[in-house]
Design an enzyme around this catalytic site. Structure first.
Site, short mmCIF file in Angstrom:
data_model
loop_
_atom_site.label_atom_id
_atom_site.label_comp_id
_atom_site.label_asym_id
_atom_site.label_seq_id
_atom_site.Cartn_x
_atom_site.Cartn_y
_atom_site.Cartn_z
CD GLN A 182 5.51 -7.38 12.64
OE1 GLN A 182 4.71 -6.81 14.06
NE2 GLN A 182 4.33 -8.20 12.27
CG ASP A 228 1.14 -5.54 4.07
OD1 ASP A 228 1.34 -4.35 5.25
OD2 ASP A 228 2.28 -5.95 4.49
O1 MRU Z 1 2.67 -8.69 9.16
P1 MRU Z 1 4.09 -8.49 8.61
O2 MRU Z 1 4.60 -8.32 10.10
O3 MRU Z 1 4.89 -9.23 7.17
O4 MRU Z 1 4.01 -6.71 8.41
C1 MRU Z 1 4.38 -5.91 7.29
C2 MRU Z 1 4.16 -4.67 7.54
O5 MRU Z 1 2.65 -3.94 7.96
C3 MRU Z 1 5.45 -3.58 6.19
O6 MRU Z 1 4.76 -2.11 7.17
C4 MRU Z 1 4.95 -3.57 5.02
O7 MRU Z 1 4.99 -4.97 4.85
C5 MRU Z 1 5.74 -2.59 4.45
S1 MRU Z 1 7.29 -3.72 4.36
C6 MRU Z 1 8.48 -2.40 3.31
#
Ligand code: MRU
Length: 367
Positions: free
Chosen positions: A202, A243
């Site tokens: 990501q 999260d």
């Molecule tokens: O697995 P993902 O891409 O949904 O994980 C995203 C993250 O870990 C982000 O750092 C988190 O959701 C914070 S988003 C503002």
């Protein structure tokens, strides 16, 4: 934020008022494409397959998923079915449950004839509130960046971030990126080290893409590089998203965040977490034992997808046939390693007292 000069959110209601538009994030950075979610099943699939992802955006998508479900059938049974199906999509980001509970409270006690309109209104508010929260996080975080810039007499401020806590992970602005965008727009020299964030990359594919589109100087680094950079004084501060944050301030975020926090601690680099209040889970205390950690498909580790020299998107296997794989999606950084939580109500310490004092209405509800 802008995509090719056009103001774009990550989720919107289409002009005909019957369905929801999203950016298909699984295609970035090589292709920008939007898709329409027309049914509950579409919303469930989009969250599960990570066409939409990032804790706040997962919450907003789930809220619109409830609206789509009620458009088809506004009965109690269907409301419960939608709640359960959406809740089961991803286990770690608490924004999902928070948004679903908000939707339930907004529609449950209304006659069926009013439910669709009430769901539409609350989903829209959740999306708009997310933007306002992120802008406030941006204003508070900007002060931190400006302080570093002043100390460095205007030399560029190097921020390390992990995964994507940018505008693509929210409805707009992002959490960790909001202070960075504000600083950049204000003319503060800021540069971002974006961890690639294996296995789904990501950081490499989403954070780099959105920073590039906004003109923010950045460098993509392999996940294991951060410690080395910190040892050599090349990182001024770390800002990550989250999260789920527990009542005692433990922070769950994308796998690898904990190792960055350890490196930051060892090198006395400030480690901040950008925290919108819907990401706080006051019902749990000990992040390590109480937060469910998502385990995803082994394929995400066993393969990599990218663009070939002649422009084709291809997926290749990178491990030996038959090697077993572990794919934990998140880890927990204990509160003691965190310099501060950048919330919409200011920068606070990562501990029980500070969280309860900043968000008394949420803390009280859970007690
Ligand atoms: O697995 P993902 O891409 O949904 O994980 C995203 C993250 O870990 C982000 O750092 C988190 O959701 C914070 S988003 C503002």
């Amino acid at each position: 934020m802008k995509v090719d000069g056009k103001n774009t959110r990550t989720i919107w209601v289409e002009n005909d008022g019957t369905c929801v538009g999203i950016i298909d994030q699984t295609l970035l950075p090589h292709r920008f494409a939007t898709i329409k979610l027309k049914t509950l099943d579409d919303a469930v699939r989009a969250i599960k397959t990570m066409q939409v992802r990032g804790a706040p955006l997962i919450g907003a998508a789930a809220a619109y998923g409830v609206w789509l479900a009620l458009r088809a059938d506004a009965s109690d049974e269907n409301l419960e079915r939608a709640y359960a199906a959406l809740l089961a999509t991803r286990p770690t980001a608490i924004n999902l449950k928070w948004a679903l509970d908000q939707m339930l409270a907004a529609v449950r006690n209304r006659p069926r004839a009013e439910r669709v309109a009430a769901a539409f209104k609350r989903a829209g508010e959740i999306a708009d509130e997310d933007i306002a929260i992120n802008q406030a996080i941006g204003r508070h975080g900007l002060k931190i960046i400006e302080e570093v810039a002043a100390r460095k007499k205007g030399a560029r401020v190097n921020v390390l971030t992990h995964c994507n806590a940018g505008w693509l992970a929210t409805v707009d602005w992002g959490t960790a990126t909001a202070p960075i965008y504000l600083a950049h727009d204000k003319g503060v020299a800021v540069h971002v080290f974006a961890d690639e964030t294996r296995p789904r990359n990501q950081g490499a594919s989403l954070t780099a893409w959105e920073l590039g589109h906004h003109g923010v100087p950045h460098t993509v680094i392999p996940d294991n590089t951060g410690g080395h950079l910190m040892q050599h004084g090349l990182v001024d501060l770390v800002i990550v998203g989250t999260d789920r944050v527990t009542a005692q301030g433990d922070v769950c975020n994308k796998i690898g965040t904990y190792l960055k926090a350890l490196a930051a601690h060892d090198n006395k680099v400030p480690f901040y977490v950008a925290l919108p209040s819907p990401t706080i889970d006051f019902s749990v205390s000990d992040g390590l034992s109480e937060i469910p950690i998502e385990q995803r498909s082994p394929d995400e580790v066993a393969t990599m997808t990218g663009k070939t020299k002649d422009g084709r998107i291809e997926t290749v296997q990178i491990i030996p046939d038959g090697s077993p794989v572990a794919n934990y999606g998140f880890d927990v950084t204990p509160a003691r390693l965190i310099t501060g939580l950048i919330t919409e109500r200011g920068v606070i310490q990562a501990n029980r007292e500070a969280l309860a004092a900043a968000f008394p209405e949420r803390a009280k509800l859970a007690s």
